[in-house]
Design an enzyme around this catalytic site. Structure first.
Site, mmCIF file in Angstrom:
data_model
loop_
_atom_site.group_PDB
_atom_site.id
_atom_site.type_symbol
_atom_site.label_atom_id
_atom_site.label_comp_id
_atom_site.label_asym_id
_atom_site.label_seq_id
_atom_site.Cartn_x
_atom_site.Cartn_y
_atom_site.Cartn_z
ATOM 1 N N ASP A 137 78.736 63.128 56.454
ATOM 2 C CA ASP A 137 80.129 62.736 56.271
ATOM 3 C C ASP A 137 80.598 61.700 57.284
ATOM 4 O O ASP A 137 79.935 61.441 58.281
ATOM 5 C CB ASP A 137 81.034 63.960 56.373
ATOM 6 C CG ASP A 137 81.189 64.438 57.810
ATOM 7 O OD1 ASP A 137 82.335 64.565 58.267
ATOM 8 O OD2 ASP A 137 80.177 64.693 58.491
ATOM 9 N N GLU A 150 68.026 70.530 59.472
ATOM 10 C CA GLU A 150 69.098 69.661 59.957
ATOM 11 C C GLU A 150 69.195 68.428 59.070
ATOM 12 O O GLU A 150 68.165 67.898 58.638
ATOM 13 C CB GLU A 150 68.780 69.274 61.409
ATOM 14 C CG GLU A 150 69.741 68.329 62.057
ATOM 15 C CD GLU A 150 71.067 68.944 62.444
ATOM 16 O OE1 GLU A 150 71.805 69.361 61.529
ATOM 17 O OE2 GLU A 150 71.385 68.979 63.638
ATOM 18 N N ASP A 151 70.408 67.967 58.818
ATOM 19 C CA ASP A 151 70.584 66.777 57.984
ATOM 20 C C ASP A 151 70.058 65.536 58.680
ATOM 21 O O ASP A 151 69.353 64.727 58.094
ATOM 22 C CB ASP A 151 72.037 66.588 57.553
ATOM 23 C CG ASP A 151 73.027 66.518 58.718
ATOM 24 O OD1 ASP A 151 72.631 66.725 59.875
ATOM 25 O OD2 ASP A 151 74.218 66.274 58.456
ATOM 26 N N ASP A 194 69.668 62.347 65.423
ATOM 27 C CA ASP A 194 69.827 61.011 65.992
ATOM 28 C C ASP A 194 69.788 61.094 67.514
ATOM 29 O O ASP A 194 68.758 60.855 68.115
ATOM 30 C CB ASP A 194 71.035 60.261 65.435
ATOM 31 C CG ASP A 194 72.305 61.076 65.402
ATOM 32 O OD1 ASP A 194 72.416 62.070 66.143
ATOM 33 O OD2 ASP A 194 73.204 60.723 64.637
ATOM 34 N N PHE A 242 74.784 54.047 60.639
ATOM 35 C CA PHE A 242 75.646 55.167 60.289
ATOM 36 C C PHE A 242 75.613 55.360 58.778
ATOM 37 O O PHE A 242 75.906 54.440 58.022
ATOM 38 C CB PHE A 242 77.086 54.944 60.767
ATOM 39 C CG PHE A 242 77.949 56.149 60.533
ATOM 40 C CD1 PHE A 242 77.775 57.296 61.288
ATOM 41 C CD2 PHE A 242 78.906 56.145 59.530
ATOM 42 C CE1 PHE A 242 78.554 58.424 61.061
ATOM 43 C CE2 PHE A 242 79.684 57.264 59.304
ATOM 44 C CZ PHE A 242 79.507 58.405 60.065
ATOM 45 N N VAL A 243 75.218 56.562 58.340
ATOM 46 C CA VAL A 243 75.070 56.855 56.915
ATOM 47 C C VAL A 243 75.953 58.012 56.486
ATOM 48 O O VAL A 243 76.282 58.895 57.289
ATOM 49 C CB VAL A 243 73.591 57.158 56.565
ATOM 50 C CG1 VAL A 243 72.722 55.916 56.717
ATOM 51 C CG2 VAL A 243 73.034 58.288 57.407
#
Length: 179
Positions: A164, A104-105, A108, A157-158
């Protein structure tokens, strides 16, 4: 690192993690997975779309036999989780008695993994672990163990390196954080 500041849609971002730093943390995680799964043949379950860059770099460095499959789920709208996971493309492979590693990227809120874990566990795998590029423990809303984390980050938030903002920014080699 790329540009000093970038704008995606209406939001400004500043440099956060360089491609070189990402390479280091991904290589370290790959070494750990290679050691932990030595002599086994894990099935890496890559969560699309965000996980594709991380998975490519991680799995190029994995030493040993493995298989790779892709699933696609969605729980985001803009900069926040919708809290609802929609499974778009599911797992078709036989996973009984296999060691699964979900790639998973970013973890959160944990909503995506909270949805996926019971679904995968019902199929009788030998084990299921999560390998995340980024983990935001401060954002977690579900009890979840993320055993393999390349880098913990704050609740920012990245974008970039597969992540994206409304479809844009995935192609950036570096990671940027919202200003």
């Amino acid at each position: 690192m790329g540009h000093p500041h970038i704008t995606i849609h209406n939001k400004e971002f500043r440099p956060y993690i360089s491609a070189a730093q990402l390479d280091e943390v991904v290589a370290a995680l790959a070494a750990r997975l290679s050691a932990d799964y030595a002599g086994q043949k894990p099935l890496f379950v890559v969560v699309l779309t965000g996980g594709f860059m991380f998975a490519a770099d991680l799995l190029k460095r994995f030493v040993g036999e493995c298989e790779i499959v892709f699933i696609r789920v969605a729980s985001y709208d803009g900069t926040g989780s919708t809290g609802v996971v929609q499974e778009i493309l599911g797992l078709r492979e036989e996973v009984q008695d296999r060691h699964l590693i979900i790639v998973e990227d970013i973890v959160d809120t944990g909503t995506t993994m909270h949805h996926l874990m019971p679904t995968l566990l019902e199929k009788g795998p030998a084990s299921v672990e999560i390998a995340a590029l980024f983990f935001k423990p401060a954002s977690l809303k579900h009890e979840l163990t993320v055993r393999y984390v390349a880098k913990e980050i704050p609740n920012d938030f990245v974008v970039g390196y597969g992540l994206d903002y409304d479809g844009l920014g995935r192609n950036l080699p570096d990671v940027y954080v919202a200003v």
